[in-house]
Scaffold this motif. Structure first.
Motif, PDB file in Angstrom:
ATOM      1  N   PHE A 121       0.821  -1.214   0.000  1.00  0.00           N
ATOM      2  CA  PHE A 121       0.000   0.000   0.000  1.00  0.00           C
ATOM      3  C   PHE A 121       0.847   1.252   0.000  1.00  0.00           C
ATOM      4  CE2 PHE A 121       0.789  -0.901   4.471  1.00  0.00           C
ATOM      5  CZ  PHE A 121       1.144   0.341   4.976  1.00  0.00           C
ATOM      6  N   TRP A 122       0.203   2.337  -0.368  1.00  0.00           N
ATOM      7  CA  TRP A 122       0.680   3.695  -0.163  1.00  0.00           C
ATOM      8  C   TRP A 122      -0.287   4.340   0.824  1.00  0.00           C
ATOM      9  CZ3 TRP A 122       4.740   6.617  -2.008  1.00  0.00           C
ATOM     10  CH2 TRP A 122       5.528   6.042  -3.024  1.00  0.00           C
ATOM     11  N   LEU A 123       0.225   5.139   1.729  1.00  0.00           N
ATOM     12  CA  LEU A 123      -0.597   5.904   2.670  1.00  0.00           C
ATOM     13  C   LEU A 123      -0.230   7.373   2.483  1.00  0.00           C
ATOM     14  CD1 LEU A 123      -2.548   6.156   5.094  1.00  0.00           C
ATOM     15  CD2 LEU A 123      -0.567   5.714   6.583  1.00  0.00           C
ATOM     16  N   ILE A 128      -5.404   8.521   3.576  1.00  0.00           N
ATOM     17  CA  ILE A 128      -5.907   7.796   2.412  1.00  0.00           C
ATOM     18  C   ILE A 128      -4.956   6.642   2.104  1.00  0.00           C
ATOM     19  CG2 ILE A 128      -6.434   7.892  -0.058  1.00  0.00           C
ATOM     20  CD1 ILE A 128      -6.930  10.902   0.291  1.00  0.00           C
ATOM     21  N   VAL A 129      -5.491   5.436   2.022  1.00  0.00           N
ATOM     22  CA  VAL A 129      -4.699   4.258   1.669  1.00  0.00           C
ATOM     23  C   VAL A 129      -5.021   3.873   0.227  1.00  0.00           C
ATOM     24  CG1 VAL A 129      -4.223   1.829   2.157  1.00  0.00           C
ATOM     25  CG2 VAL A 129      -4.706   3.399   4.042  1.00  0.00           C
ATOM     26  N   ARG A 130      -3.979   3.607  -0.529  1.00  0.00           N
ATOM     27  CA  ARG A 130      -4.137   3.064  -1.883  1.00  0.00           C
ATOM     28  C   ARG A 130      -3.460   1.699  -1.870  1.00  0.00           C
ATOM     29  NH1 ARG A 130      -1.602   2.552  -7.103  1.00  0.00           N
ATOM     30  NH2 ARG A 130      -2.988   3.197  -8.794  1.00  0.00           N
ATOM     31  N   PHE A 131      -4.286   0.647  -1.867  1.00  0.00           N
ATOM     32  CA  PHE A 131      -3.753  -0.711  -1.913  1.00  0.00           C
ATOM     33  C   PHE A 131      -3.377  -1.047  -3.344  1.00  0.00           C
ATOM     34  CE2 PHE A 131      -6.426  -1.093   1.928  1.00  0.00           C
ATOM     35  CZ  PHE A 131      -5.465  -1.564   2.803  1.00  0.00           C
ATOM     36  N   ASN A 132      -2.280  -1.777  -3.490  1.00  0.00           N
ATOM     37  CA  ASN A 132      -1.859  -2.289  -4.789  1.00  0.00           C
ATOM     38  C   ASN A 132      -2.089  -3.796  -4.769  1.00  0.00           C
ATOM     39  OD1 ASN A 132      -0.901   0.268  -5.597  1.00  0.00           O
ATOM     40  ND2 ASN A 132       1.046  -0.092  -4.573  1.00  0.00           N
ATOM     41  N   HIS A 133      -3.015  -4.261  -5.579  1.00  0.00           N
ATOM     42  CA  HIS A 133      -3.298  -5.696  -5.658  1.00  0.00           C
ATOM     43  C   HIS A 133      -2.475  -6.314  -6.784  1.00  0.00           C
ATOM     44  CE1 HIS A 133      -6.541  -5.445  -2.765  1.00  0.00           C
ATOM     45  NE2 HIS A 133      -7.024  -4.404  -3.422  1.00  0.00           N
ATOM     46  N   PHE A 134      -2.024  -7.542  -6.565  1.00  0.00           N
ATOM     47  CA  PHE A 134      -1.222  -8.262  -7.542  1.00  0.00           C
ATOM     48  C   PHE A 134      -1.752  -9.676  -7.719  1.00  0.00           C
ATOM     49  CE2 PHE A 134       1.516  -5.013  -5.772  1.00  0.00           C
ATOM     50  CZ  PHE A 134       2.063  -4.447  -6.915  1.00  0.00           C
ATOM     51  N   THR A 135      -1.513 -10.224  -8.902  1.00  0.00           N
ATOM     52  CA  THR A 135      -1.856 -11.620  -9.155  1.00  0.00           C
ATOM     53  C   THR A 135      -0.771 -12.487  -8.540  1.00  0.00           C
ATOM     54  OG1 THR A 135      -0.631 -11.679 -11.235  1.00  0.00           O
ATOM     55  CG2 THR A 135      -2.961 -10.990 -11.350  1.00  0.00           C
ATOM     56  N   GLU A 147     -10.468   4.957   2.909  1.00  0.00           N
ATOM     57  CA  GLU A 147     -10.301   6.021   3.899  1.00  0.00           C
ATOM     58  C   GLU A 147     -10.874   5.603   5.249  1.00  0.00           C
ATOM     59  OE1 GLU A 147     -10.663  10.249   2.451  1.00  0.00           O
ATOM     60  OE2 GLU A 147     -11.731   9.223   0.814  1.00  0.00           O
ATOM     61  N   ASP A 148     -11.211   4.332   5.405  1.00  0.00           N
ATOM     62  CA  ASP A 148     -11.746   3.825   6.663  1.00  0.00           C
ATOM     63  C   ASP A 148     -10.705   4.056   7.765  1.00  0.00           C
ATOM     64  OD1 ASP A 148     -11.704   1.326   8.646  1.00  0.00           O
ATOM     65  OD2 ASP A 148     -13.784   1.706   8.022  1.00  0.00           O
ATOM     66  N   PRO A 149     -11.076   4.745   8.851  1.00  0.00           N
ATOM     67  CA  PRO A 149     -10.108   5.061   9.908  1.00  0.00           C
ATOM     68  C   PRO A 149      -9.404   3.830  10.499  1.00  0.00           C
ATOM     69  CG  PRO A 149     -12.111   6.334  10.211  1.00  0.00           C
ATOM     70  CD  PRO A 149     -12.395   5.341   9.116  1.00  0.00           C
ATOM     71  N   GLY A 150     -10.110   2.715  10.622  1.00  0.00           N
ATOM     72  CA  GLY A 150      -9.487   1.506  11.160  1.00  0.00           C
ATOM     73  C   GLY A 150      -8.417   0.949  10.228  1.00  0.00           C
ATOM     74  N   VAL A 151      -8.685   0.972   8.949  1.00  0.00           N
ATOM     75  CA  VAL A 151      -7.723   0.487   7.960  1.00  0.00           C
ATOM     76  C   VAL A 151      -6.537   1.436   7.884  1.00  0.00           C
ATOM     77  CG1 VAL A 151      -7.384  -0.043   5.507  1.00  0.00           C
ATOM     78  CG2 VAL A 151      -9.506  -0.735   6.646  1.00  0.00           C
ATOM     79  N   VAL A 152      -6.804   2.730   7.897  1.00  0.00           N
ATOM     80  CA  VAL A 152      -5.732   3.729   7.880  1.00  0.00           C
ATOM     81  C   VAL A 152      -4.836   3.529   9.100  1.00  0.00           C
ATOM     82  CG1 VAL A 152      -5.242   6.202   8.120  1.00  0.00           C
ATOM     83  CG2 VAL A 152      -6.972   5.423   6.480  1.00  0.00           C
ATOM     84  N   LYS A 153      -5.435   3.312  10.253  1.00  0.00           N
ATOM     85  CA  LYS A 153      -4.663   3.114  11.487  1.00  0.00           C
ATOM     86  C   LYS A 153      -3.787   1.862  11.389  1.00  0.00           C
ATOM     87  CE  LYS A 153      -5.149   2.618  16.480  1.00  0.00           C
ATOM     88  NZ  LYS A 153      -6.085   2.521  17.608  1.00  0.00           N
ATOM     89  N   LEU A 154      -4.345   0.748  10.864  1.00  0.00           N
ATOM     90  CA  LEU A 154      -3.572  -0.482  10.697  1.00  0.00           C
ATOM     91  C   LEU A 154      -2.375  -0.231   9.783  1.00  0.00           C
ATOM     92  CD1 LEU A 154      -3.023  -3.566  10.805  1.00  0.00           C
ATOM     93  CD2 LEU A 154      -4.582  -3.771   8.853  1.00  0.00           C
ATOM     94  N   CYS A 155      -2.615   0.412   8.650  1.00  0.00           N
ATOM     95  CA  CYS A 155      -1.541   0.655   7.692  1.00  0.00           C
ATOM     96  C   CYS A 155      -0.477   1.578   8.267  1.00  0.00           C
ATOM     97  CB  CYS A 155      -2.111   1.206   6.392  1.00  0.00           C
ATOM     98  SG  CYS A 155      -3.094  -0.009   5.475  1.00  0.00           S
ATOM     99  N   ALA A 156      -0.901   2.628   8.941  1.00  0.00           N
ATOM    100  CA  ALA A 156       0.054   3.563   9.539  1.00  0.00           C
ATOM    101  C   ALA A 156       0.897   2.870  10.602  1.00  0.00           C
ATOM    102  CB  ALA A 156      -0.684   4.765  10.131  1.00  0.00           C
TER     103      ALA A 156
END
Length: 174
Positions: A121-123, A128-135, A147-156
């Motif tokens: 991801f990029w934060l 704002i989190v931008r996940f990069n999905h890969f095959t 932009e979910d605060p819980g997801v942002v907190k996990l990523c940060a």
């Protein structure tokens, strides 16, 4: 989760103070890197004195963003011994650093107790989190924004923990 994902350069250009990137794969197969990776495997190396040959326009975007005062940090979690692809990334990382990124490497064995999101991801600006999905073979499977605060907190939290433990690029050998 939002469905409409802005272009990456748009997100970076709108960043005001920080952009952090966490990479967790041991190889990537994205189309734009296939040629340079093949050339590297055949012995080609980037010349530190030939800036015009470096990856453009990415490095220009990084330089412009850093010049505006945005701190850009990238951390890579890698298995050891590293893959051939990670050796390729490591050999070209000096260009990212020259453009203004700060980069660290964390051996995967030192990440076992870190709560990590399931994707790279990029934060941006801690909001704002931008996940990069890969095959499975490393090709891009598209981005996802959140932009979910819980997801942002996990990523940060994940990024900062990795960053604290990771080895600065200039001290990490492959």
């Amino acid at each position: 989760m939002m469905q409409n994902v802005p272009d990456f350069s748009e997100l970076l250009k709108s960043a005001q103070h920080s952009a952090v990137h966490l990479e967790m794969r041991d190889s990537y197969g994205v189309d734009k890197e296939k040629g340079p990776f093949a050339a590297w495997r055949d012995g080609a190396r980037l010349d530190p004195n030939n800036r015009a040959a470096w990856w453009r326009p990415w490095l220009d975007l990084i330089s412009e963003t850093v010049a505006r005062g945005v701190v850009i940090r990238r951390a890579r979690i890698v298995s050891e011994p590293v893959t051939e692809y990670i050796r390729f990334e490591h050999s070209g990382t000096f260009t990212n650093i020259e453009a203004g990124e700060q980069i660290r490497w964390l051996p995967r064995r030192r990440a076992s107790d870190i709560a990590l999101p399931g994707n790279d991801f990029w934060l941006f600006d801690g909001r704002i989190v931008r996940f990069n999905h890969f095959t499975g073979d490393g090709a891009s499977a598209g981005p996802e924004m959140c932009e979910d605060p819980g997801v942002v907190k996990l990523c940060a939290s994940a990024f900062e923990t990795v960053w604290e433990r990771a080895v600065p690029h200039e001290k990490y050998t492959v």
